[in-house]
Scaffold this active site. Structure first.
Site, PDB file in Angstrom:
ATOM      1  N   ARG A  20       0.657  -1.251  -0.060  1.00  0.00           N
ATOM      2  CA  ARG A  20      -0.185  -0.127   0.085  1.00  0.00           C
ATOM      3  C   ARG A  20       0.691   1.099   0.293  1.00  0.00           C
ATOM      4  O   ARG A  20       0.619   2.320   0.089  1.00  0.00           O
ATOM      5  CB  ARG A  20      -1.530  -0.353   1.154  1.00  0.00           C
ATOM      6  CG  ARG A  20      -2.070  -0.778   0.861  1.00  0.00           C
ATOM      7  CD  ARG A  20      -3.490  -0.433   1.793  1.00  0.00           C
ATOM      8  NE  ARG A  20      -3.062  -0.792   2.811  1.00  0.00           N
ATOM      9  CZ  ARG A  20      -3.670   0.059   4.129  1.00  0.00           C
ATOM     10  NH1 ARG A  20      -3.989   0.882   3.602  1.00  0.00           N
ATOM     11  NH2 ARG A  20      -3.614  -0.945   5.042  1.00  0.00           N
ATOM     12  N   LYS A  27       8.922  -0.114   3.208  1.00  0.00           N
ATOM     13  CA  LYS A  27       8.407   0.501   4.264  1.00  0.00           C
ATOM     14  C   LYS A  27       8.773   1.078   5.179  1.00  0.00           C
ATOM     15  O   LYS A  27       8.706   2.120   5.860  1.00  0.00           O
ATOM     16  CB  LYS A  27       7.270  -0.495   4.073  1.00  0.00           C
ATOM     17  CG  LYS A  27       5.902   0.420   5.630  1.00  0.00           C
ATOM     18  CD  LYS A  27       4.646  -0.840   5.581  1.00  0.00           C
ATOM     19  CE  LYS A  27       4.881  -1.483   6.489  1.00  0.00           C
ATOM     20  NZ  LYS A  27       2.899  -1.416   6.033  1.00  0.00           N
ATOM     21  N   GLY A 106       8.158  -3.861  12.548  1.00  0.00           N
ATOM     22  CA  GLY A 106       9.195  -2.883  12.213  1.00  0.00           C
ATOM     23  C   GLY A 106       8.190  -1.608  11.645  1.00  0.00           C
ATOM     24  O   GLY A 106       8.432  -0.141  11.584  1.00  0.00           O
ATOM     25  N   LYS A 339      26.399  27.574   4.627  1.00  0.00           N
ATOM     26  CA  LYS A 339      26.400  26.138   4.380  1.00  0.00           C
ATOM     27  C   LYS A 339      28.369  25.774   5.149  1.00  0.00           C
ATOM     28  O   LYS A 339      29.184  26.637   4.164  1.00  0.00           O
ATOM     29  CB  LYS A 339      26.418  25.331   2.905  1.00  0.00           C
ATOM     30  CG  LYS A 339      26.814  24.706   2.017  1.00  0.00           C
ATOM     31  CD  LYS A 339      27.273  23.578   1.138  1.00  0.00           C
ATOM     32  CE  LYS A 339      29.173  23.870   1.616  1.00  0.00           C
ATOM     33  NZ  LYS A 339      30.097  23.684   0.421  1.00  0.00           N
ATOM     34  N   ALA A 411      31.790  48.363  -3.053  1.00  0.00           N
ATOM     35  CA  ALA A 411      31.074  47.674  -3.117  1.00  0.00           C
ATOM     36  C   ALA A 411      31.859  46.980  -4.509  1.00  0.00           C
ATOM     37  O   ALA A 411      31.843  47.663  -5.285  1.00  0.00           O
ATOM     38  CB  ALA A 411      29.894  48.519  -2.819  1.00  0.00           C
TER      39      ALA A 411
END
Ligand code: UD1
Ligand code: CA
Length: 453
Positions: A20, A27, A106, A339, A411
């Site tokens: 399902r 699963k 499980g 990051k 800048a």
């Protein structure tokens, strides 16, 4: 009276087809709060310090092997002839094991440690039960197997499909979990047949076999239907996620965090929050986030694999990716992505910036639109920015590159060579200045357009 606990083995059933889910992923590896459901279950059981763990698997064995990474034995069940047959496959892995065996599913990942412990304690009760079943009383008994019991002693286990009308009227259902002694389990299973409505070897029949021997079998009843809820579809997966999140939000608030709109905050299984943390609306935590005291996370942030030290402020609309470290009172504002980068104490990147593979010195100010160019299509390179350095808006820092302490980058500069401490670096084209040129241009063009009409 219970003695010191016997050694424990877990048998986790996970050989069902899980059709399902309609998924290539096993699963039990579908995540809830960023962690496979099987790992949630094993973590709760690990609190009981099991000596052995066996996961019974059918298809998708390689996926489970990889996920478990040697932390449990695998037993293969092929073909799948029922829950009793599934447990039998663990016999080899448990050879010589004489302690208690706890049988888990499980796909029933949120059984509490206390419940498992209660089952094991009941197994060692004075009446010496052969089997302890975990029962529950759902609103709607549906297709669940029924536990026919009186005063906590089971007289019969019967599957819905095999049950009489009178048996179906019984509201006490079988969660599927059981506790049995290792010394008795496989002998009981060997006597289970498959002469039933589904032609399967039912685990539940070990209770009926033991009863036939005059042994007591007991049921422990949980009043928490959520802990025995199985996950068979994506919809049930989403429901389990929602229940988990709801509990975690309440826990966060109980621990001293303010969630302005709790239902919009999503935690990971391992999120750590300090006291007096404020989390505004629509914030998502991926795995690996630690938030210290007095941190404010403004609305619409996505944070994963990051450490936020005391007094930090993040967002709105910030993205912190793995390896982001914001030291004390650092600030990361809107549309900033970080990051694998450290912002040391008090450093600021308030607007529209990418900081990747970088080290930003204490008190440095990263202007709007600054980009660390960390990737050349093949390799990643680091940018190191000194204390109190000032990076002007719309600068590209082309790594590997070092900006010294107290330096100023003007800048719009594209900096590809190191900047010394205290230096001003300006990388721009010469400015062309033509007073009145635009006025003359507009006049000429307007005249031209008028002539063409
Ligand atoms: C089983 C119980 C039922 C209980 C219900 C709770 C039996 C005979 N029935 O029913 O009393 O109310 O769980 O959800 O035990 N599995 C295998 N190999 C198999 C069959 C199943 O590993 O050959 C595993 C599945 O992956 C799953 C668990 O066992 O984790 C239960 O299987 P499922 O088919 O859901 O059990 P039911 O027949 O619904
Ligand atoms: Ca089921």
């Amino acid at each position: 009276m219970t003695d010191a606990p016997a050694p424990l083995a877990l048998v986790v059933l996970a050989a069902g087809k899980g059709t399902r889910m309609k998924s290539d992923l096993h699963k039990v590896l579908h995540p809830i709060a960023g962690r496979p459901m099987l790992m949630h279950l094993l973590a709760s059981a690990d609190a009981l310090e099991p000596a052995r763990k066996v996961v019974v698997v059918g298809a998708g064995r390689e996926q489970l092997e990889k996920a478990l990474d040697g932390t449990a034995d695998l037993a293969v069940q092929d073909p799948q002839l029922g829950t009793g047959h599934a447990v039998q496959q663990a016999e080899g892995a448990l050879a010589g094991f004489a302690g208690d065996v706890l049988i888990l599913y499980g796909d029933v990942p949120f059984v509490r440690t206390e419940t498992m412990r209660a089952m094991l304690e009941r197994l060692h009760g004075d009446d010496n039960p052969a089997v302890v079943v975990l029962g529950f009383e759902p609103e709607d008994a549906l297709q669940y197997g029924r536990v026919i019991a009186e005063n906590g002693v089971v007289t019969k286990m019967v599957e819905h499909k095999d049950a009489t009308e009178a048996e179906r009227a019984c509201r006490l259902c079988n969660s599927g979990l059981m506790a049995v002694r290792g010394s008795e389990l496989f002998a009981l299973l060997a006597r289970v047949g498959n002469d039933n409505a589904q032609g399967e070897y039912y685990l539940t029949d070990i209770v009926n076999v033991a009863n036939g021997d005059g042994r007591v079998c007991a049921v422990v009843v949980t009043d928490d239907a959520d802990e025995v809820a199985g996950i068979n579809s994506r919809a049930e997966l989403a429901e389990a996620e929602a229940r988990w999140q709801k509990k975690r939000r309440l826990q966060a608030m109980a621990d001293g965090a303010s969630l302005v709109a709790p239902e919009t905050v999503w935690f990971a299984w391992d999120t750590v929050l300090g006291r007096d943390v404020t989390v505004e609306q629509n914030v998502v935590f991926g795995p690996g986030v630690t938030v210290a005291d007095n941190v404010v996370i403004h609305a619409f942030c996505h944070i994963e694999g990051a450490r936020l030290e005391p007094g930090v402020s993040v967002g709105p609309f910030a993205r912190l990716r793995p390896g982001a470290v914001l030291e004390e009172k650092a600030r990361v504002g809107n549309f900033v992505e970080v990051k694998n980068a450290v912002l040391h104490a008090g450093a600021k990147a308030n607007h529209l910036t990418y900081l990747g593979d970088a080290d930003v010195g204490a008190g440095a100010n990263i202007g709007a639109g600054t980009i660390t160019c960390n990737y050349d299509g093949y390799f990643k390179y680091r940018t190191v920015i000194g204390e109190r350095a000032f990076i002007g808006s719309n600068s590209a820092l082309i790594a590997p590159v070092k900006i010294g302490a107290d330096a100023i980058v003007a800048a719009g500069s594209a900096v590809s060579r190191d900047v010394a401490d205290g230096e001003l670096r300006l990388v721009r084209g010469e400015q062309l200045v033509k007073p009145g040129w635009a006025d003359r241009f507009h006049d000429a063009m307007k005249r031209k357009k008028a002539e063409r009409k």
